[in-house]
Scaffold this active site. Structure first.
Site, PDB file in Angstrom:
ATOM      1  N   ALA A  60       0.809  -1.222   0.000  1.00  0.00           N
ATOM      2  CA  ALA A  60       0.000   0.000   0.000  1.00  0.00           C
ATOM      3  C   ALA A  60       0.840   1.268   0.000  1.00  0.00           C
ATOM      4  O   ALA A  60       0.316   2.357  -0.152  1.00  0.00           O
ATOM      5  CB  ALA A  60      -0.931  -0.002   1.207  1.00  0.00           C
ATOM      6  N   ARG A  90       9.632   7.709  -3.355  1.00  0.00           N
ATOM      7  CA  ARG A  90      11.010   7.787  -3.839  1.00  0.00           C
ATOM      8  C   ARG A  90      11.153   7.329  -5.298  1.00  0.00           C
ATOM      9  O   ARG A  90      12.163   7.582  -5.941  1.00  0.00           O
ATOM     10  CB  ARG A  90      11.932   6.949  -2.915  1.00  0.00           C
ATOM     11  CG  ARG A  90      12.125   7.579  -1.546  1.00  0.00           C
ATOM     12  CD  ARG A  90      12.744   6.608  -0.536  1.00  0.00           C
ATOM     13  NE  ARG A  90      11.753   5.677   0.009  1.00  0.00           N
ATOM     14  CZ  ARG A  90      12.018   4.755   0.949  1.00  0.00           C
ATOM     15  NH1 ARG A  90      13.246   4.632   1.417  1.00  0.00           N
ATOM     16  NH2 ARG A  90      11.074   3.949   1.394  1.00  0.00           N
ATOM     17  N   ALA A 114       7.790  -7.625 -63.910  1.00  0.00           N
ATOM     18  CA  ALA A 114       8.463  -6.609 -63.084  1.00  0.00           C
ATOM     19  C   ALA A 114       7.961  -5.213 -63.431  1.00  0.00           C
ATOM     20  O   ALA A 114       7.628  -4.923 -64.585  1.00  0.00           O
ATOM     21  CB  ALA A 114       9.964  -6.691 -63.301  1.00  0.00           C
TER      22      ALA A 114
HETATM   23  C1  UD1 Z   1      10.958  -1.714   5.560  1.00  0.00           C
HETATM   24  C2  UD1 Z   1      11.276  -2.113   7.024  1.00  0.00           C
HETATM   25  C3  UD1 Z   1      12.791  -2.205   7.193  1.00  0.00           C
HETATM   26  C4  UD1 Z   1      13.350  -3.204   6.181  1.00  0.00           C
HETATM   27  C5  UD1 Z   1      12.927  -2.873   4.742  1.00  0.00           C
HETATM   28  C6  UD1 Z   1      13.277  -4.011   3.830  1.00  0.00           C
HETATM   29  C7  UD1 Z   1       9.545  -1.229   8.485  1.00  0.00           C
HETATM   30  C8  UD1 Z   1       9.166  -0.169   9.448  1.00  0.00           C
HETATM   31  N1  UD1 Z   1      10.742  -1.142   7.919  1.00  0.00           N
HETATM   32  O1  UD1 Z   1      11.524  -0.419   5.348  1.00  0.00           O
HETATM   33  O2  UD1 Z   1      13.120  -2.621   8.500  1.00  0.00           O
HETATM   34  O3  UD1 Z   1      14.758  -3.234   6.270  1.00  0.00           O
HETATM   35  O4  UD1 Z   1      11.497  -2.683   4.675  1.00  0.00           O
HETATM   36  O5  UD1 Z   1      13.044  -3.682   2.470  1.00  0.00           O
HETATM   37  O6  UD1 Z   1       8.763  -2.145   8.282  1.00  0.00           O
HETATM   38  N2  UD1 Z   1       3.657  -0.322   3.123  1.00  0.00           N
HETATM   39  C9  UD1 Z   1       2.286  -0.377   3.289  1.00  0.00           C
HETATM   40  N3  UD1 Z   1       1.673   0.540   4.078  1.00  0.00           N
HETATM   41  C10 UD1 Z   1       2.363   1.506   4.750  1.00  0.00           C
HETATM   42  C11 UD1 Z   1       3.771   1.549   4.607  1.00  0.00           C
HETATM   43  C12 UD1 Z   1       4.371   0.615   3.779  1.00  0.00           C
HETATM   44  O7  UD1 Z   1       1.609  -1.222   2.717  1.00  0.00           O
HETATM   45  O8  UD1 Z   1       1.738   2.284   5.471  1.00  0.00           O
HETATM   46  C13 UD1 Z   1       4.289  -1.323   2.257  1.00  0.00           C
HETATM   47  C14 UD1 Z   1       5.040  -0.715   1.071  1.00  0.00           C
HETATM   48  O9  UD1 Z   1       4.215  -0.714  -0.082  1.00  0.00           O
HETATM   49  C15 UD1 Z   1       6.204  -1.659   0.893  1.00  0.00           C
HETATM   50  C16 UD1 Z   1       6.416  -2.252   2.255  1.00  0.00           C
HETATM   51  O10 UD1 Z   1       5.256  -1.991   3.013  1.00  0.00           O
HETATM   52  O11 UD1 Z   1       5.909  -2.722  -0.017  1.00  0.00           O
HETATM   53  C17 UD1 Z   1       7.630  -1.651   2.964  1.00  0.00           C
HETATM   54  O12 UD1 Z   1       7.466  -0.248   3.081  1.00  0.00           O
HETATM   55  P1  UD1 Z   1       8.630   0.762   2.786  1.00  0.00           P
HETATM   56  O13 UD1 Z   1       8.140   2.133   3.020  1.00  0.00           O
HETATM   57  O14 UD1 Z   1       9.261   0.471   1.485  1.00  0.00           O
HETATM   58  O15 UD1 Z   1       9.604   0.364   3.992  1.00  0.00           O
HETATM   59  P2  UD1 Z   1      11.171   0.509   4.054  1.00  0.00           P
HETATM   60  O16 UD1 Z   1      11.539   1.902   4.401  1.00  0.00           O
HETATM   61  O17 UD1 Z   1      11.804  -0.073   2.854  1.00  0.00           O
HETATM   62 CA    CA Z   2      11.077  -0.786   0.894  1.00  0.00          CA
END
Ligand code: UD1
Ligand code: CA
Length: 462
Positions: A11, A16, A423
């Site tokens: 979600a 980024r 041709a």
């Molecule tokens: C997250 C982890 C981090 C890990 C990394 C690995 C947390 C707090 N951090 O960080 O420890 O090293 O992944 O790749 O979990 N998402 C939702 N809803 C939200 C927020 C995120 O569905 O409210 C989903 C995103 O779509 C994504 C995943 O969760 O697929 C991870 O979220 P992202 O914001 O990418 O976390 P990272 O900063 O990468």
């Molecule tokens: Ca991530």
């Protein structure tokens, strides 16, 4: 009986990526990231998969369909909050729940299975899949005590300098006792640098309750690559490309310069086929055995049978039967259907046309909206004139016929079997069997023309 469940977190807004496209829908080797994750999850045979989706949810649901159930997370308040949205569907289940991020396309089912085995062997309530990163920037760090036992996960933005120096990272994959997970999730707060409800905090909560928390470190960090921006997207693509190419080579495909050969994940290739460098094979493409695909060829959504030779050509939504060849520098467009042992030579374009077995279209020719029989010779520079500016028309050419060079065939035309076009003809009418059509001005020679020139009077020019 206890079941096995999976939650895919998808979600997040993916700010980024700086993209209009929902992050997890960005493709790696022809398949979107969340589809890669689900495909590997499916290999572990889960009872139920719930994908957490946010804005743009329809696009994810359209893509994955009924392979998954969905939970909607209205506001992206963090990964912990995201998992909590699945409570209505999973909260009362007994068993083991795998949690995976939708932006880690390189993870494999094999690694999930190892995580399950470790989790069960340890009798843990939670097991984290970790990896050792040379550069841990951006990942949550795994904090262990002096005995090496996992204490908690600290996000980069909340880490002290000492914690930030840790190289063991959270891959974002967890295995939980389902009931313990949802109970702990209700205790997660958003008191941290990002003001989010972190899933990772569940580890410390369970630990403080005296539960067993384990961490399984996978030896291959590249598998856990999380894609947050386009640089990571291209890194993931490069690693996936290597993986795909290696699998083809192990299946008996020769790759002359695999670093520059790009093959989408769904492409199939038979053994003893040789693929040169600078080749792109995309979409739902199938290539048979004993083929040769030369440099600078791109084949998209096409079916290429056995013993086909492709040199520097572009082929899209087309079919080539066995023994046929094309190129250099020709183009098969949608619905080009090329028969057995057909020769398509240099600088030819074929669109919405069927070309019968053993027919030759050697040079500089456009075949559009036509059906050609077998054993036809199409001369150089022939144009199937299929368009009057408003409508497209179809032409049929009988078997064993001969089309002389530089002819225009103005559709619609029916040319019977065993007939000929001289041709340079511009053909507008049907041609009966065994006839030869000539449609050009007859040649006249002006004899002694030279003598009429003023120049001819000059003795120097004789
Ligand atoms: C997250 C982890 C981090 C890990 C990394 C690995 C947390 C707090 N951090 O960080 O420890 O090293 O992944 O790749 O979990 N998402 C939702 N809803 C939200 C927020 C995120 O569905 O409210 C989903 C995103 O779509 C994504 C995943 O969760 O697929 C991870 O979220 P992202 O914001 O990418 O976390 P990272 O900063 O990468
Ligand atoms: Ca991530």
């Amino acid at each position: 009986m206890t079941g096995r469940y999976t939650v895919i977190l998808a979600a997040g807004q993916g700010t980024r990526m700086k993209s209009k496209l929902y992050k997890v829908l960005h493709k790696v080797c022809g398949r979107s990231m969340v589809d890669h994750v689900l495909t590997q999850v499916e290999l572990t045979d889960p009872e139920q998969v719930v994908t957490v989706v946010g804005h743009g949810a329809e696009a994810v649901e359209d893509l994955l369909g009924n392979r998954s159930k969905y939970a909607f997370q209205e506001e992206q308040l963090g990964t912990g909050h995201a998992v909590l949205q699945t409570e209505a569907q999973l909260g009362d289940k007994e068993g083991m729940t795998l949690i995976v991020n939708g932006d880690t396309p390189l993870l494999t089912a094999k690694t999930f299975e190892k995580l399950f085995a470790y989790h069960q062997a340890k009798g843990a309530k939670a097991t984290i899949l970790t990896a050792r990163a040379d550069d841990p920037t951006g990942y949550g760090r795994i904090i262990r005590n002096d005995l090496g036992i996992v204490e908690k996960i600290v996000e980069q933005k909340d880490a002290t300098r000492e914690e930030a120096a840790v190289h063991e990272i959270n891959t974002g994959v967890f295995c939980f006792d389902n009931q313990a997970l949802f109970k702990a999730l209700h205790q997660v707060t958003n008191h941290n640098a990002q003001g989010e409800y972190y899933l990772t905090d569940v580890i410390q909560i369970l630990k403080n309750q005296g539960e067993i928390v384990a961490a399984y470190q996978t030896p291959d960090f590249t598998e856990s690559l999380g894609v947050n921006d386009r640089v990571a997207l291209s890194n993931a693509t490069r690693i996936m490309q290597q993986r795909i190419n290696e699998a083809h080579m192990r299946n008996g495909v020769t790759m002359v310069n695999p670093d520059t050969t790009y093959i989408d994940v769904d492409v199939k290739i038979g053994n003893d086929t040789v693929i040169e460098g600078q080749v792109n094979l995309k979409g739902q493409t199938t290539i048979g055995s004993d083929c040769y695909i030369g440099s600078n060829s791109e084949i998209v959504d096409s079916q290429i049978a056995d013993h086909v030779h492709v040199t520097s050509s572009t082929i899209e939504e087309a079919k080539m039967a066995s023994g046929s060849n094309i190129g250099p520098n020709s183009h098969l467009r949608p619905k080009a259907n090329i028969g057995h042992d057909v020769h398509i030579g240099n600088f030819c374009e074929v669109k919405n046309a069927t070309i019968g077995d053993r027919t030759k279209v050697g040079h500089l020719t456009y075949v559009g909206d036509a059906t050609l029989g077998t054993d036809i010779n199409v001369g150089c520079g022939v144009v199937f004139v299929n368009y009057d500016g408003v409508h497209k028309f179809h032409t049929n050419i009988g078997s064993h016929s001969f089309i002389g060079s530089n002819s225009n065939i103005i559709a619609p035309v029916e040319m019977a079997d065993h007939s000929f076009i001289a041709a340079g003809s511009t053909i507008t009418d049907d041609i009966p069997k065994h006839a030869m059509a000539i449609a050009r001005a007859r040649q006249t020679n002006k004899n002694d023309y030279w003598d009429k020139l003023p120049l001819a009077q000059d003795p120097e020019w004789h």
